[in-house]
Write a protein that holds these residues in place. Structure first.
Motif, mmCIF file in Angstrom:
data_model
loop_
_atom_site.group_PDB
_atom_site.id
_atom_site.type_symbol
_atom_site.label_atom_id
_atom_site.label_comp_id
_atom_site.label_asym_id
_atom_site.label_seq_id
_atom_site.Cartn_x
_atom_site.Cartn_y
_atom_site.Cartn_z
ATOM 1 N N VAL B 84 0.840 -1.204 0.000
ATOM 2 C CA VAL B 84 0.000 0.000 0.000
ATOM 3 C C VAL B 84 0.874 1.252 0.000
ATOM 4 C CG1 VAL B 84 -1.623 1.353 1.413
ATOM 5 C CG2 VAL B 84 -1.971 -1.104 1.133
ATOM 6 N N LEU B 85 1.946 1.206 0.791
ATOM 7 C CA LEU B 85 2.763 2.408 0.984
ATOM 8 C C LEU B 85 3.936 2.503 0.011
ATOM 9 C CD1 LEU B 85 2.869 2.372 4.907
ATOM 10 C CD2 LEU B 85 1.368 3.730 3.452
ATOM 11 N N GLU B 92 5.030 7.393 7.483
ATOM 12 C CA GLU B 92 5.474 7.363 8.881
ATOM 13 C C GLU B 92 4.598 6.376 9.643
ATOM 14 O OE1 GLU B 92 6.277 11.264 10.644
ATOM 15 O OE2 GLU B 92 5.534 10.479 12.559
ATOM 16 N N ASP B 93 5.206 5.389 10.264
ATOM 17 C CA ASP B 93 4.492 4.407 11.098
ATOM 18 C C ASP B 93 3.280 3.779 10.402
ATOM 19 O OD1 ASP B 93 6.295 5.114 13.057
ATOM 20 O OD2 ASP B 93 4.954 6.636 13.927
ATOM 21 N N GLY B 94 3.416 3.481 9.141
ATOM 22 C CA GLY B 94 2.297 2.842 8.443
ATOM 23 C C GLY B 94 1.278 3.822 7.878
ATOM 24 N N TYR B 95 1.481 5.102 8.105
ATOM 25 C CA TYR B 95 0.588 6.133 7.561
ATOM 26 C C TYR B 95 1.207 6.760 6.306
ATOM 27 C CZ TYR B 95 -1.722 6.271 12.155
ATOM 28 O OH TYR B 95 -2.391 5.963 13.310
ATOM 29 N N PHE B 96 0.360 7.271 5.429
ATOM 30 C CA PHE B 96 0.835 8.186 4.400
ATOM 31 C C PHE B 96 1.119 9.508 5.098
ATOM 32 C CE2 PHE B 96 -2.064 5.354 2.125
ATOM 33 C CZ PHE B 96 -1.303 4.980 1.026
ATOM 34 N N LYS B 97 2.203 10.158 4.695
ATOM 35 C CA LYS B 97 2.518 11.443 5.315
ATOM 36 C C LYS B 97 2.351 12.530 4.263
ATOM 37 C CE LYS B 97 6.157 13.506 8.150
ATOM 38 N NZ LYS B 97 7.516 13.238 8.645
ATOM 39 N N VAL B 98 1.557 13.511 4.563
ATOM 40 C CA VAL B 98 1.323 14.601 3.612
ATOM 41 C C VAL B 98 1.608 15.935 4.294
ATOM 42 C CG1 VAL B 98 -0.431 13.309 2.337
ATOM 43 C CG2 VAL B 98 -1.125 14.810 4.217
ATOM 44 N N LYS B 99 1.784 16.944 3.479
ATOM 45 C CA LYS B 99 1.983 18.275 4.024
ATOM 46 C C LYS B 99 0.742 18.663 4.831
ATOM 47 C CE LYS B 99 2.784 21.874 1.405
ATOM 48 N NZ LYS B 99 3.047 22.567 0.129
ATOM 49 N N ALA B 100 0.950 19.318 5.948
ATOM 50 C CA ALA B 100 -0.184 19.660 6.803
ATOM 51 C C ALA B 100 -1.218 20.436 6.004
ATOM 52 C CB ALA B 100 0.283 20.484 7.989
ATOM 53 N N ILE B 101 -2.465 20.054 6.201
ATOM 54 C CA ILE B 101 -3.524 20.734 5.486
ATOM 55 C C ILE B 101 -4.431 21.386 6.501
ATOM 56 C CG2 ILE B 101 -5.535 20.413 4.023
ATOM 57 C CD1 ILE B 101 -3.963 18.329 2.568
#
Lengths: 491, 103
Positions: B84-85, B92-101
């Protein structure tokens, strides 16, 4: 307050309810998003990978139709899905699959009461869409550098119930929402838990001069996470709007978020093009033809709904309308009530209702039973009531025993046996206690004989104390009168 | 599409920029002009279609005749999280990391 005479509030609720299916709306991924590791329940469809295609979950469609039927909606024969465009990382497709001009149902109504007065609120439509993923913001949202995306919830079936602006007060809104929640529970959609987000509610609130038939400027309130906050937020917002107008100001159409700790609504910076959703028919999903036969099949799966159940509780169990309303506003509580009444050996309905709405709800508020369960089993409550009715234990001991039964999970009967709590009714033992108390309290005994009826109560209390609560107070009373003479008339 | 003008009035550059912003497209001034002219000609064609009498024809919901395709509510295996990733630019830790929205 000015509002009662000069302004009328106009309120409409938009309610979102997750449908508790096993798999997602358009793919086979598990809907268990609460416990699964991040992004473990995702696949090419809910990740929006190129070339993947959605397929409609039949159970979600049936759940929506079932709800719509419970809300007296029309179910058109032809319905389709549409794309609602928006860019936000909680839905990786860049659009949400929803329904625009041809929803699964429309034109329903919900009837409820406010302070015993009948009310009705129109249901504009009930349609089906998909839930979004969840964003995690590190630290405080406004300072966070990055957001973490978990798409396990993306694609979970979500039903939207749009109500007409027929509500006129925060009380009406709360009663409508309470009744709607009960219907969702009864129809098996979800448990009605707002904290976990299974059930969400947005409110459109405006005010207008009393007697006016046009609508005022509408404000949408979001972020209300409990029934209490729905009521408080609407009350606050009505008052805020009155004050703006009273002070000569003008209202702006906007979205405001409810800040629960502060008890205020706060303007949310509106996204510049947020409402330019550019819906168009979803080309990846063929339309649905809802045959009349299918609708009738679904109608047959509708359970007894809250209003019907309440009426039955009144006629069958001779409960008051008030008690029946409280008991049936949660399916969990209503089921518990019937199970206790029908438990092996049974229990009188009125007593069961009193215990549920009294002592049991003080141990755990009935609104928490849907998620946390009842504090004890219906069979154990029925047993406790029978122990009291048969005179084995006193009513007061019953209350103590309830606490113990809840804490230990043991059957009330076993607790009575373990602790030797059975009420003593044997004349020999009671007589011995009574004689001892008369001997030790000569003054009170004389007072009673001399015309002070209140002295008897004191003496009964002393016997109860001596017996550690196990003496039957009525028998003690009778024995004391036997020993001391009839005394003065009760008064 | 009700907000778009008819070709007679001509699609303006501002409207092209508006649509581009909705689609999160960054266009140069040259591109705005080029797409405006192309879109004008497409809209002129649509306008021609609009002149056909369709009063007796139901709106097309879908080009195919297929109807009522559904599946049973049975969970299927998902992708392994590594897969998936795999193509994500940042995780990060199994999450998608995106710019803060920020909303």
């Amino acid at each position: 307050m000015a509002i009662a005479t000069r302004y009328q509030a106009v309120i409409g609720l938009e309610v979102h309810a997750q449908i508790l299916t096993h798999s997602k709306m358009f793919c086979g991924c598990s809907t268990d998003y609460l416990t699964a590791p991040p992004n473990a329940n995702t696949c090419p469809v809910c990740l929006a990978l190129p070339g993947s295609l959605p397929v409609i979950n039949r159970k979600a469609v049936e759940a929506t139709i079932r709800t719509a039927l419970a809300l007296n909606c029309e179910i058109p024969e032809f319905t389709k899905f549409d794309r609602k465009n928006y860019f936000y990382p909680d839905l990786p497709k860049g659009y949400q699959i929803s329904q625009y001009d041809l929803p699964l149902s429309r034109n329903g109504r919900l009837e409820f009461e406010v302070n015993g007065e009948p009310r009705r609120c129109g249901i504009t439509r009930v349609h089906l869409e998909e839930d979004t993923g969840k964003l995690l913001h590190a630290g405080e949202i406004h300072r966070a550098q990055s957001s973490l995306v978990n798409l396990n919830r993306a694609g979970v079936p979500l039903m939207e119930i749009v109500g007409e602006p027929d509500l006129r007060s925060a009380d009406e809104a709360r009663e409508y929402f309470t009744r709607l929640r009960a219907i969702l529970q009864y129809a098996g959609i979800n448990n009605g838990d707002m904290e976990s987000g299974q059930l969400r509610c947005d409110a459109n609130v405006s005010i207008r001069p009393e007697g006016s038939t046009t609508y005022g400027t509408k404000v949408e309130i979001k972020n209300m996470n409990s029934f209490r906050s729905v009521h408080r937020a609407i009350e606050f917002e009505i008052e805020r709007q009155v004050q703006v107008l009273e002070s000569g100001g003008a209202l702006v159409q906007e979205t405001r978020g409810w800040n629960d700790p502060k008890g205020v609504t706060v303007s949310q910076r509106s996204k510049e093009y947020a409402h330019d959703y550019r819906y168009f028919p979803e080309p990846d999903l063929p339309p649905l033809v809802v045959t009349r036969g299918w609708v009738e099949e679904i109608r047959r799966t509708l359970p007894e709904l809250p209003a019907a159940r309440r009426a039955r509780f009144v006629s069958q169990f001779e409960l008051s309308i008030y008690d029946a309303t409280l008991l049936t506003s949660s399916k969990t509580v209503a089921d518990f009530f019937e199970q206790a009444v029908r438990a092996d050996g049974g229990a009188p309905p009125k007593a069961v209702a009193n215990w549920i709405l009294g002592d049991l709800s003080r141990i755990r508020g009935t609104e928490a039973w849907d998620t946390a369960g009842a504090p004890l089993s219906p069979a154990h409550l029925a047993q406790l009531i029978r122990l009291i009715d048969s005179g084995t234990i006193s009513g007061k001991m019953g209350k103590d025993l309830l606490g113990q039964a809840v804490a230990s999970g043991k059957a009330p009967q076993d607790l009575v046996a373990e602790q030797g709590l059975s009420q003593v009714t044997g004349e020999d033992q009671l007589g011995a206690w009574v004689d001892q108390v008369i001997a030790e309290n000569a003054k009170s005994s004389q007072d009673f004989k001399g015309g002070k009826p209140q002295a008897l109560g004191f003496l009964v209390g002393q016997v109860m104390k001596l017996s550690k609560g196990r003496a039957n107070p009525e028998r003690v009373n009778a024995l004391l009168r036997e020993r001391l003479g009839p005394g003065p008339p009760n008064g | 599409m009700g907000t778009l003008p008819t070709p007679d009035s001509g699609l303006s550059s501002e409207e092209v920029e508006h649509v581009a912003r909705l689609a999160r497209l960054g266009l140069t001034a040259d591109e705005v002009t080029r797409y405006r002219d192309q879109l004008r000609s497409i809209l002129a064609y649509i306008d021609q279609l609009n002149r056909a009498d369709t009063s007796k024809i139901l709106a097309t919901a879908h080009p195919l005749d297929e109807r009522t395709v559904m599946r049973d509510d049975v969970p299927q295996p998902c992708l392994p999280v590594e897969a998936v990733l795999r193509n994500a630019p940042s995780t990060e830790d199994g999450y998608f990391k995106v710019k803060a929205i920020q909303e």
